[in-house]
Write an enzyme that holds these catalytic residues in place. Sequence first.
Site, PDB file in Angstrom:
ATOM      1  N   ILE A  81       5.818   1.819  -7.327  1.00 51.68           N
ATOM      2  CA  ILE A  81       4.621   2.304  -6.638  1.00 51.68           C
ATOM      3  C   ILE A  81       3.478   1.368  -6.988  1.00 51.68           C
ATOM      4  O   ILE A  81       3.228   1.071  -8.162  1.00 51.68           O
ATOM      5  CB  ILE A  81       4.286   3.746  -7.042  1.00 51.68           C
ATOM      6  CG1 ILE A  81       5.406   4.694  -6.598  1.00 51.68           C
ATOM      7  CG2 ILE A  81       2.951   4.190  -6.443  1.00 51.68           C
ATOM      8  CD1 ILE A  81       5.191   6.135  -7.005  1.00 51.68           C
ATOM      9  N   CYS A  82       2.797   0.869  -5.975  1.00 53.88           N
ATOM     10  CA  CYS A  82       1.617   0.030  -6.147  1.00 53.88           C
ATOM     11  C   CYS A  82       1.929  -1.177  -7.037  1.00 53.88           C
ATOM     12  O   CYS A  82       2.859  -1.928  -6.782  1.00 53.88           O
ATOM     13  CB  CYS A  82       0.471   0.881  -6.687  1.00 53.88           C
ATOM     14  SG  CYS A  82      -1.167   0.140  -6.526  1.00 53.88           S
ATOM     15  N   ALA A  83       1.174  -1.352  -8.117  1.00 55.06           N
ATOM     16  CA  ALA A  83       1.352  -2.518  -8.981  1.00 55.06           C
ATOM     17  C   ALA A  83       2.623  -2.460  -9.809  1.00 55.06           C
ATOM     18  O   ALA A  83       2.928  -3.408 -10.537  1.00 55.06           O
ATOM     19  CB  ALA A  83       0.144  -2.665  -9.913  1.00 55.06           C
TER      20      ALA A  83
ATOM     21  N   THR B 227       2.890  -4.443  -2.376  1.00 62.64           N
ATOM     22  CA  THR B 227       2.104  -3.826  -3.431  1.00 62.64           C
ATOM     23  C   THR B 227       0.735  -3.531  -2.821  1.00 62.64           C
ATOM     24  O   THR B 227       0.535  -3.728  -1.613  1.00 62.64           O
ATOM     25  CB  THR B 227       2.003  -4.757  -4.658  1.00 62.64           C
ATOM     26  OG1 THR B 227       1.354  -4.036  -5.731  1.00 62.64           O
ATOM     27  CG2 THR B 227       1.205  -6.017  -4.358  1.00 62.64           C
TER      28      THR B 227
ATOM     29  N   ALA C 254       3.072   0.263  -1.355  1.00 60.56           N
ATOM     30  CA  ALA C 254       1.707  -0.256  -1.479  1.00 60.56           C
ATOM     31  C   ALA C 254       0.906   0.645  -2.423  1.00 60.56           C
ATOM     32  O   ALA C 254       1.430   1.127  -3.412  1.00 60.56           O
ATOM     33  CB  ALA C 254       1.074  -0.362  -0.096  1.00 60.56           C
TER      34      ALA C 254
END
Length: 316
Positions: free
Chosen positions: A102-104, A122, A155
């Site tokens: 998730i994300c970073a 990301t 992202a």
Amino acid sequence: MHTVAVLALDHVVAADLATPIEVFGRARLADGRRPYRTLVCAVTPQVAGDAFTIVAPHGLEALREADTIVVPGCSEQAGPPAPEVIDALRAAAAAGTRIASICAGAFTLAAAGLLDGLSATTHWVAAGRLAQMYPRVQVKPDVLYVDNGQILTSAGAAAGLDLCLHIIRRDLGSAAAADSARLSVMPLEREGGQAQFIRHAQPPVPQGSLLEPVLSWIEENLAHEVTLAQMARRGGMSERTFSRRFREQTGTTPLQWLLRARVRRAQFLLETTDHGVERVAAQAGFGSATAFRERFKRVVGVTPQSYRSAFRANAS
């Protein structure tokens, strides 16, 4: 029961950590059973976030019993992942475990070499840095998530919810995923990619708002003609006021919301019935099979037949 291990590293982002715990923890089968067991694991029992500290009940050994591992993002203050984290993720990948970020969290997967040669995403703010640091990763900054089969990335924090719902739909079919989406007050399939979401980001419609009964009425009447005038009348407003408040609370227009709801209904029918495309189009409220095919492919990215081929078996 499918075991989901959520890996909490120092400086973990709270929203990224909470999303998989909540979404998989709330998922239910039609008979009420829980399909997922969620474990929070870490290198050490105590994990320091930027504004909080948590105690993780499981160590890295929990990754070995997981069917799915979710790696939340960490803030910019986090350093590179510890060698034992890299080793554990590589071992899990070699064993065939599904791994999602998730994300970073994509940076952690990239550091382990799990994204080499794959498409990944990301948060749009960090996409350029991910591409620069890991040139073997094909970074896609304009999508909400990327599914490579065993390895998945998403992202920003909200897109982590999209990814978790996508995983539930892969595992259990659209009926269970739709229930999870409703609990999260979230569309099962958002139209467009990360770039569109960034430009038009709005919070989901809050429960108890003036729009909630209107949206419920729309869902109940998808097979019939639904006009802006009818929606406005249900909301007790003029068409102009209704359209303005609808966009304020949903980030989209009433017509776009209606079209997305019809696509979601079509997805459910394609997964759970043997109805032909023409019948699905009519039941979802599209004027013709041609209009349905065009709209469905624009939103979902594949044709109705291709979608059914990919998901029909999981829905039974």
